[in-house]
Motif scaffolding. Structure first.
Motif, mmCIF file in Angstrom:
data_model
loop_
_atom_site.group_PDB
_atom_site.id
_atom_site.type_symbol
_atom_site.label_atom_id
_atom_site.label_comp_id
_atom_site.label_asym_id
_atom_site.label_seq_id
_atom_site.Cartn_x
_atom_site.Cartn_y
_atom_site.Cartn_z
ATOM 1 N N LEU A 4 0.767 -1.068 0.088
ATOM 2 C CA LEU A 4 -0.115 0.106 -0.155
ATOM 3 C C LEU A 4 0.883 1.226 -0.169
ATOM 4 O O LEU A 4 1.838 1.214 0.830
ATOM 5 N N VAL A 5 0.557 2.168 -0.780
ATOM 6 C CA VAL A 5 1.106 3.563 -0.764
ATOM 7 C C VAL A 5 -0.234 4.512 -0.372
ATOM 8 O O VAL A 5 -1.273 4.575 -0.809
ATOM 9 N N ILE A 6 0.246 5.192 0.735
ATOM 10 C CA ILE A 6 -0.528 6.481 1.383
ATOM 11 C C ILE A 6 -0.071 7.468 0.999
ATOM 12 O O ILE A 6 0.797 7.957 1.136
ATOM 13 N N LEU A 52 -4.832 9.895 9.417
ATOM 14 C CA LEU A 52 -3.949 8.850 8.887
ATOM 15 C C LEU A 52 -3.914 7.580 9.570
ATOM 16 O O LEU A 52 -3.871 6.522 9.365
ATOM 17 N N LEU A 53 -3.506 7.943 10.955
ATOM 18 C CA LEU A 53 -3.277 6.862 11.966
ATOM 19 C C LEU A 53 -4.567 6.218 12.242
ATOM 20 O O LEU A 53 -4.358 4.935 12.675
ATOM 21 N N SER A 54 -5.601 6.557 11.934
ATOM 22 C CA SER A 54 -6.673 5.771 12.062
ATOM 23 C C SER A 54 -7.238 4.797 11.018
ATOM 24 O O SER A 54 -8.304 3.828 11.167
ATOM 25 N N LEU A 55 -6.543 5.056 10.050
ATOM 26 C CA LEU A 55 -6.710 4.071 8.898
ATOM 27 C C LEU A 55 -6.475 2.601 9.211
ATOM 28 O O LEU A 55 -5.429 2.397 9.919
ATOM 29 N N ASP A 56 -7.174 1.691 8.880
ATOM 30 C CA ASP A 56 -6.753 0.132 8.917
ATOM 31 C C ASP A 56 -5.942 -0.284 7.901
ATOM 32 O O ASP A 56 -6.350 -0.637 7.065
ATOM 33 N N VAL A 57 -4.591 -0.399 8.329
ATOM 34 C CA VAL A 57 -3.709 -0.829 7.271
ATOM 35 C C VAL A 57 -3.163 -2.198 7.901
ATOM 36 O O VAL A 57 -2.252 -2.681 7.087
ATOM 37 N N SER A 58 -3.755 -2.927 8.473
ATOM 38 C CA SER A 58 -3.322 -4.283 9.033
ATOM 39 C C SER A 58 -3.197 -5.251 7.892
ATOM 40 O O SER A 58 -2.613 -6.274 8.021
ATOM 41 N N ALA A 59 -4.070 -5.158 6.769
ATOM 42 C CA ALA A 59 -3.989 -6.089 5.632
ATOM 43 C C ALA A 59 -2.682 -5.822 4.871
ATOM 44 O O ALA A 59 -2.511 -6.867 3.971
ATOM 45 N N ALA A 79 4.710 8.189 10.398
ATOM 46 C CA ALA A 79 5.838 7.218 10.202
ATOM 47 C C ALA A 79 6.299 6.749 11.375
ATOM 48 O O ALA A 79 6.801 5.502 11.497
ATOM 49 N N GLU A 80 6.236 7.530 12.472
ATOM 50 C CA GLU A 80 7.025 6.992 13.697
ATOM 51 C C GLU A 80 6.257 6.015 14.166
ATOM 52 O O GLU A 80 7.011 4.972 14.756
ATOM 53 N N ARG A 81 4.972 5.678 14.200
ATOM 54 C CA ARG A 81 3.966 4.757 14.332
ATOM 55 C C ARG A 81 3.992 3.671 13.459
ATOM 56 O O ARG A 81 3.715 2.636 13.758
ATOM 57 N N LEU A 82 3.856 4.131 12.184
ATOM 58 C CA LEU A 82 3.431 3.055 11.342
ATOM 59 C C LEU A 82 4.628 2.228 10.563
ATOM 60 O O LEU A 82 4.495 1.367 10.098
#
Length: 168
Positions: A4-6, A52-59, A79-82
């Motif tokens: 994924l690119v955001i 942005l941090l609320s998006l579900d990117v777990s997949a 990016a610090e968290r993701l």
């Protein structure tokens, strides 16, 4: 697609302007899903980071964050968290009044920054300062803040950047 690119658009921009459309085509060629959240409801950079941090990117096994101006700031803070595979930043709005963060922990070593010599919104030395601190690749180009005149050059660099992110 597990990649994924955001793309995070700038303060006075739209989610699907010329830059994200150009980069999205490149991302698709590399097998990436490409999304560009709509942040037009808020000019608060910290609210945009929260969105942005609320998006579900777990997949997704590989995430790349990209952004322009305020959107580059949003990507760098998130990016610090993701912990993305890479950060692709265009005219990043770093070290400006009204932005909460001046200390960044990008969570990746794969960082590429584009900035225009004629940028009258974000001083070019701000990009240099960030890149020097994080040993990021910096491309200083003959362009203004929007950098649309060098979009083909940025798209070609994004192609090589995604190849490196895939190998990382």
């Amino acid at each position: 697609m597990r990649k994924l690119v955001i793309y995070n658009h700038g303060k006075d921009s739209i989610p699907w302007g010329e830059k994200p459309l150009g980069l999205a085509e490149v991302a698709r060629q590399h097998g990436y899903m490409f999304i560009s959240p709509d942040y037009q409801d808020s000019n608060d950079p910290e609210a945009r980071v929260d969105k942005l941090l609320s998006l579900d990117v777990s997949a997704y096994r590989t995430i790349v964050l990209a952004g322009s101006s305020m959107g580059a700031y949003v990507a760098a803070v998130a990016a610090e968290r993701l912990k993305p595979a890479g950060l692709f930043l265009i005219a990043p709005a770093f070290y400006l009044p009204g932005y909460a963060r001046n200390d960044f922990k990008p969570g990746t070593a794969e960082i590429e920054v584009f900035h225009g010599w004629r940028d009258d919104v974000v001083p070019p030395e701000n990009a240099w300062r960030f890149c020097q601190s994080h040993r990021a690749s910096l491309h200083m180009l003959d362009g203004d803040h929007r950098l649309l005149s060098v979009l083909p050059q940025m798209a070609a660099a994004f192609d090589a950047f995604l190849t490196r992110c895939d190998k990382g």
